[in-house]
Design a protein around this motif. Structure first.
Motif, PDB file in Angstrom:
ATOM      1  N   ALA A 164       0.813  -1.212   0.000  1.00 34.58           N
ATOM      2  CA  ALA A 164       0.000   0.000   0.000  1.00 34.58           C
ATOM      3  C   ALA A 164       0.852   1.270   0.000  1.00 34.58           C
ATOM      4  O   ALA A 164       0.531   2.244  -0.697  1.00 34.58           O
ATOM      5  CB  ALA A 164      -0.922   0.002   1.219  1.00 34.58           C
ATOM      6  N   LEU A 165       1.954   1.255   0.765  1.00 36.18           N
ATOM      7  CA  LEU A 165       2.778   2.459   0.860  1.00 36.18           C
ATOM      8  C   LEU A 165       3.448   2.825  -0.463  1.00 36.18           C
ATOM      9  O   LEU A 165       3.366   3.983  -0.896  1.00 36.18           O
ATOM     10  CB  LEU A 165       3.823   2.272   1.968  1.00 36.18           C
ATOM     11  CG  LEU A 165       4.606   3.527   2.367  1.00 36.18           C
ATOM     12  CD1 LEU A 165       3.644   4.603   2.858  1.00 36.18           C
ATOM     13  CD2 LEU A 165       5.629   3.204   3.441  1.00 36.18           C
ATOM     14  N   PRO A 166       4.106   1.886  -1.165  1.00 37.84           N
ATOM     15  CA  PRO A 166       4.675   2.254  -2.475  1.00 37.84           C
ATOM     16  C   PRO A 166       3.625   2.682  -3.487  1.00 37.84           C
ATOM     17  O   PRO A 166       3.861   3.603  -4.275  1.00 37.84           O
ATOM     18  CB  PRO A 166       5.395   0.971  -2.925  1.00 37.84           C
ATOM     19  CG  PRO A 166       5.659   0.214  -1.691  1.00 37.84           C
ATOM     20  CD  PRO A 166       4.514   0.523  -0.783  1.00 37.84           C
ATOM     21  N   VAL A 167       2.458   2.026  -3.461  1.00 42.54           N
ATOM     22  CA  VAL A 167       1.397   2.411  -4.393  1.00 42.54           C
ATOM     23  C   VAL A 167       0.957   3.847  -4.135  1.00 42.54           C
ATOM     24  O   VAL A 167       0.796   4.657  -5.068  1.00 42.54           O
ATOM     25  CB  VAL A 167       0.200   1.448  -4.265  1.00 42.54           C
ATOM     26  CG1 VAL A 167      -1.011   1.996  -5.015  1.00 42.54           C
ATOM     27  CG2 VAL A 167       0.566   0.076  -4.820  1.00 42.54           C
ATOM     28  N   ALA A 168       0.777   4.219  -2.869  1.00 45.33           N
ATOM     29  CA  ALA A 168       0.379   5.587  -2.530  1.00 45.33           C
ATOM     30  C   ALA A 168       1.442   6.597  -2.956  1.00 45.33           C
ATOM     31  O   ALA A 168       1.124   7.661  -3.506  1.00 45.33           O
ATOM     32  CB  ALA A 168       0.112   5.695  -1.031  1.00 45.33           C
ATOM     33  N   ALA A 169       2.717   6.262  -2.704  1.00 51.19           N
ATOM     34  CA  ALA A 169       3.801   7.182  -3.069  1.00 51.19           C
ATOM     35  C   ALA A 169       3.892   7.370  -4.581  1.00 51.19           C
ATOM     36  O   ALA A 169       4.064   8.493  -5.069  1.00 51.19           O
ATOM     37  CB  ALA A 169       5.133   6.657  -2.517  1.00 51.19           C
ATOM     38  N   LEU A 170       3.767   6.280  -5.323  1.00 51.60           N
ATOM     39  CA  LEU A 170       3.864   6.371  -6.778  1.00 51.60           C
ATOM     40  C   LEU A 170       2.719   7.179  -7.367  1.00 51.60           C
ATOM     41  O   LEU A 170       2.917   8.032  -8.234  1.00 51.60           O
ATOM     42  CB  LEU A 170       3.892   4.967  -7.385  1.00 51.60           C
ATOM     43  CG  LEU A 170       5.152   4.135  -7.113  1.00 51.60           C
ATOM     44  CD1 LEU A 170       4.992   2.734  -7.677  1.00 51.60           C
ATOM     45  CD2 LEU A 170       6.377   4.807  -7.705  1.00 51.60           C
ATOM     46  N   VAL A 171       1.500   6.929  -6.892  1.00 50.32           N
ATOM     47  CA  VAL A 171       0.341   7.652  -7.421  1.00 50.32           C
ATOM     48  C   VAL A 171       0.402   9.131  -7.038  1.00 50.32           C
ATOM     49  O   VAL A 171       0.019  10.011  -7.825  1.00 50.32           O
ATOM     50  CB  VAL A 171      -0.964   7.011  -6.918  1.00 50.32           C
ATOM     51  CG1 VAL A 171      -2.174   7.829  -7.350  1.00 50.32           C
ATOM     52  CG2 VAL A 171      -1.091   5.590  -7.459  1.00 50.32           C
ATOM     53  N   PHE A 172       0.927   9.440  -5.839  1.00 47.25           N
ATOM     54  CA  PHE A 172       1.060  10.847  -5.424  1.00 47.25           C
ATOM     55  C   PHE A 172       1.954  11.634  -6.379  1.00 47.25           C
ATOM     56  O   PHE A 172       1.682  12.802  -6.685  1.00 47.25           O
ATOM     57  CB  PHE A 172       1.627  10.916  -4.002  1.00 47.25           C
ATOM     58  CG  PHE A 172       2.103  12.286  -3.611  1.00 47.25           C
ATOM     59  CD1 PHE A 172       1.195  13.280  -3.279  1.00 47.25           C
ATOM     60  CD2 PHE A 172       3.457  12.587  -3.592  1.00 47.25           C
ATOM     61  CE1 PHE A 172       1.632  14.551  -2.926  1.00 47.25           C
ATOM     62  CE2 PHE A 172       3.896  13.855  -3.242  1.00 47.25           C
ATOM     63  CZ  PHE A 172       2.983  14.835  -2.907  1.00 47.25           C
ATOM     64  N   TRP A 173       3.025  10.993  -6.874  1.00 44.20           N
ATOM     65  CA  TRP A 173       3.981  11.693  -7.720  1.00 44.20           C
ATOM     66  C   TRP A 173       3.535  11.811  -9.171  1.00 44.20           C
ATOM     67  O   TRP A 173       4.158  12.546  -9.945  1.00 44.20           O
ATOM     68  CB  TRP A 173       5.341  11.004  -7.669  1.00 44.20           C
ATOM     69  CG  TRP A 173       6.097  11.292  -6.419  1.00 44.20           C
ATOM     70  CD1 TRP A 173       6.279  10.480  -5.345  1.00 44.20           C
ATOM     71  CD2 TRP A 173       6.778  12.510  -6.096  1.00 44.20           C
ATOM     72  NE1 TRP A 173       7.020  11.103  -4.376  1.00 44.20           N
ATOM     73  CE2 TRP A 173       7.338  12.347  -4.809  1.00 44.20           C
ATOM     74  CE3 TRP A 173       6.963  13.721  -6.769  1.00 44.20           C
ATOM     75  CZ2 TRP A 173       8.079  13.360  -4.194  1.00 44.20           C
ATOM     76  CZ3 TRP A 173       7.705  14.721  -6.155  1.00 44.20           C
ATOM     77  CH2 TRP A 173       8.242  14.531  -4.879  1.00 44.20           C
ATOM     78  N   LEU A 174       2.477  11.105  -9.572  1.00 51.06           N
ATOM     79  CA  LEU A 174       2.102  11.105 -10.985  1.00 51.06           C
ATOM     80  C   LEU A 174       1.783  12.507 -11.532  1.00 51.06           C
ATOM     81  O   LEU A 174       2.274  12.873 -12.610  1.00 51.06           O
ATOM     82  CB  LEU A 174       0.910  10.161 -11.199  1.00 51.06           C
ATOM     83  CG  LEU A 174       1.231   8.661 -11.117  1.00 51.06           C
ATOM     84  CD1 LEU A 174      -0.031   7.841 -11.362  1.00 51.06           C
ATOM     85  CD2 LEU A 174       2.311   8.281 -12.123  1.00 51.06           C
ATOM     86  N   PRO A 175       0.961  13.354 -10.858  1.00 50.65           N
ATOM     87  CA  PRO A 175       0.727  14.709 -11.406  1.00 50.65           C
ATOM     88  C   PRO A 175       2.005  15.540 -11.490  1.00 50.65           C
ATOM     89  O   PRO A 175       2.197  16.272 -12.470  1.00 50.65           O
ATOM     90  CB  PRO A 175      -0.273  15.323 -10.407  1.00 50.65           C
ATOM     91  CG  PRO A 175      -0.923  14.164  -9.736  1.00 50.65           C
ATOM     92  CD  PRO A 175       0.127  13.108  -9.653  1.00 50.65           C
ATOM     93  N   LEU A 176       2.884  15.409 -10.485  1.00 54.85           N
ATOM     94  CA  LEU A 176       4.127  16.172 -10.508  1.00 54.85           C
ATOM     95  C   LEU A 176       5.052  15.686 -11.612  1.00 54.85           C
ATOM     96  O   LEU A 176       5.742  16.487 -12.258  1.00 54.85           O
ATOM     97  CB  LEU A 176       4.818  16.071  -9.145  1.00 54.85           C
ATOM     98  CG  LEU A 176       3.982  16.533  -7.946  1.00 54.85           C
ATOM     99  CD1 LEU A 176       4.768  16.354  -6.654  1.00 54.85           C
ATOM    100  CD2 LEU A 176       3.565  17.986  -8.112  1.00 54.85           C
ATOM    101  N   VAL A 177       5.069  14.373 -11.832  1.00 53.33           N
ATOM    102  CA  VAL A 177       5.900  13.821 -12.906  1.00 53.33           C
ATOM    103  C   VAL A 177       5.398  14.305 -14.262  1.00 53.33           C
ATOM    104  O   VAL A 177       6.188  14.662 -15.145  1.00 53.33           O
ATOM    105  CB  VAL A 177       5.903  12.279 -12.839  1.00 53.33           C
ATOM    106  CG1 VAL A 177       6.533  11.677 -14.086  1.00 53.33           C
ATOM    107  CG2 VAL A 177       6.659  11.811 -11.608  1.00 53.33           C
ATOM    108  N   LYS A 178       4.069  14.342 -14.435  1.00 52.64           N
ATOM    109  CA  LYS A 178       3.498  14.827 -15.689  1.00 52.64           C
ATOM    110  C   LYS A 178       3.893  16.272 -15.944  1.00 52.64           C
ATOM    111  O   LYS A 178       4.279  16.646 -17.069  1.00 52.64           O
ATOM    112  CB  LYS A 178       1.975  14.710 -15.621  1.00 52.64           C
ATOM    113  CG  LYS A 178       1.231  15.270 -16.822  1.00 52.64           C
ATOM    114  CD  LYS A 178       1.535  14.489 -18.072  1.00 52.64           C
ATOM    115  CE  LYS A 178       0.568  14.851 -19.220  1.00 52.64           C
ATOM    116  NZ  LYS A 178       0.582  16.274 -19.573  1.00 52.64           N
TER     117      LYS A 178
END
Length: 328
Positions: free
Chosen positions: A127-141
């Protein structure tokens, strides 16, 4: 053949995504992009120039005017730590999003994805890596859009300089050449030169307008352009000849960077192979012996060993990025 545990598949895919993302940030970079250290140096020089001119930072002035138009709650959110840098990154990416909304979107998506992963798998290290990865998606875009916009600007800059030289030879004043570039060209070059022309046309001096261009597009090529124009205004000389040489220099720099990227292709491919080998082997083991890896994942000591191995892999990826960036 027994069924492969779903949490094992999710963890495996999360590790693959993290590894590929980190490696791609170091290897798949725009040819004409500037390193972060170069942009920091440019910003520090900007502050020195503005301080020497006894003028306030243009970006700060514009931001203060922007904050006054917001509600008290929105203004308070926009003044959180690192929010100004995020707002500048969004502007440089060519978007008009508000920084706090992008951050809140990442938090909502990350928390929602993490909670969903926890409810489904009941495993915190999934759950923790999934949350971290999804959090960064808008910033990565936004970061990717910013890099693409910088690359498009620098690719079109030599043609814009040639257009300025032709306009100067035809007898147009310098301010008018900026308008001609904005009207005749497309993309980030037209937009940024149009903003610079509007800045001068609305009463700002050329020095502040050119420093504003450098603030919006912090790259070495733009710094050379701004420095050439400011020196010409102070000392005089043939600006057309200077801009022609600058255009030729930028094109030569592009040719050199393309050649270096071609020569370093072997090293970048080796990096991809080294990162892919562990995941390919893990996938092969899962397909040929499905009962083997679940024993490792379910055991507490095995979980620690997997996390330690993944941490060591991340260190290796960061080291490969450093080596490749030195080459490129």
């Amino acid at each position: 053949m027994s069924q492969i545990p779903t949490e094992l598949i999710i963890a495996f895919l999360a590790m693959v995504f993290t590894a590929v993302f980190l490696l791609s940030q170091g290897l798949v970079v725009p040819v004409f992009g500037e390193a972060g250290r170069v942009r920091k140096r440019i910003r520090s020089r900007l502050h020195v120039l503005e301080k020497a001119s006894n003028l306030p930072n243009m970006q700060t002035v514009l931001r203060q005017k922007y904050l006054k138009r917001l509600s008290p709650l929105e203004a308070a959110l926009e003044q959180l730590p690192w929010m100004e840098n995020l707002a500048q990154t969004i502007e440089q990416a060519g978007h008009e999003y508000r920084a706090y909304r992008v951050l809140m979107l990442g938090l909502v998506l990350g928390c929602g994805a993490g909670l969903l992963a926890w409810l489904v798998f009941k495993v915190w290290w999934v759950a923790l890596p999934v949350a971290a990865l999804v959090f960064w998606l808008p910033l990565v875009k936004i970061a990717r859009d910013r890099a693409k916009r910088f690359m498009a600007f620098e690719e079109g800059l030599p043609d814009a300089l040639d257009a300025i030289c032709r306009a100067l030879r035809a007898g147009h004043p310098f301010n008018e050449t900026l308008r001609l570039v904005a009207e005749e060209h497309k993309g980030p070059v037209a937009h940024e030169f149009g903003l610079t022309f509007a800045d001068i046309n609305y009463g700002n001096d050329v020095r502040r307008a050119m420093l504003g261009l450098l603030e919006r597009m912090p790259s070495m090529t733009v710094m050379m352009l701004v420095t050439s124009i400011l020196i010409h205004r102070d000392t005089g000389g043939n600006l057309t000849e200077v801009l022609e040489r600058l255009s030729s220099l930028i094109r030569g720099r592009f040719r050199f960077q393309r050649k270096v990227k071609t020569l370093s292709a072997e090293g970048r491919m080796s990096a991809w192979v080294l990162v892919a080998v562990p995941f390919v082997l893990a996938a092969a083991i899962v397909l040929t012996s499905p009962e083997y890896l679940p024993m490792l994942i379910k055991d507490p000591l095995g979980q620690k060993m997997v996390m330690a191995a993944f941490g060591a892999m991340l260190l290796g990826i960061l080291w490969i990025r450093k080596i490749i960036r030195i080459q490129v």
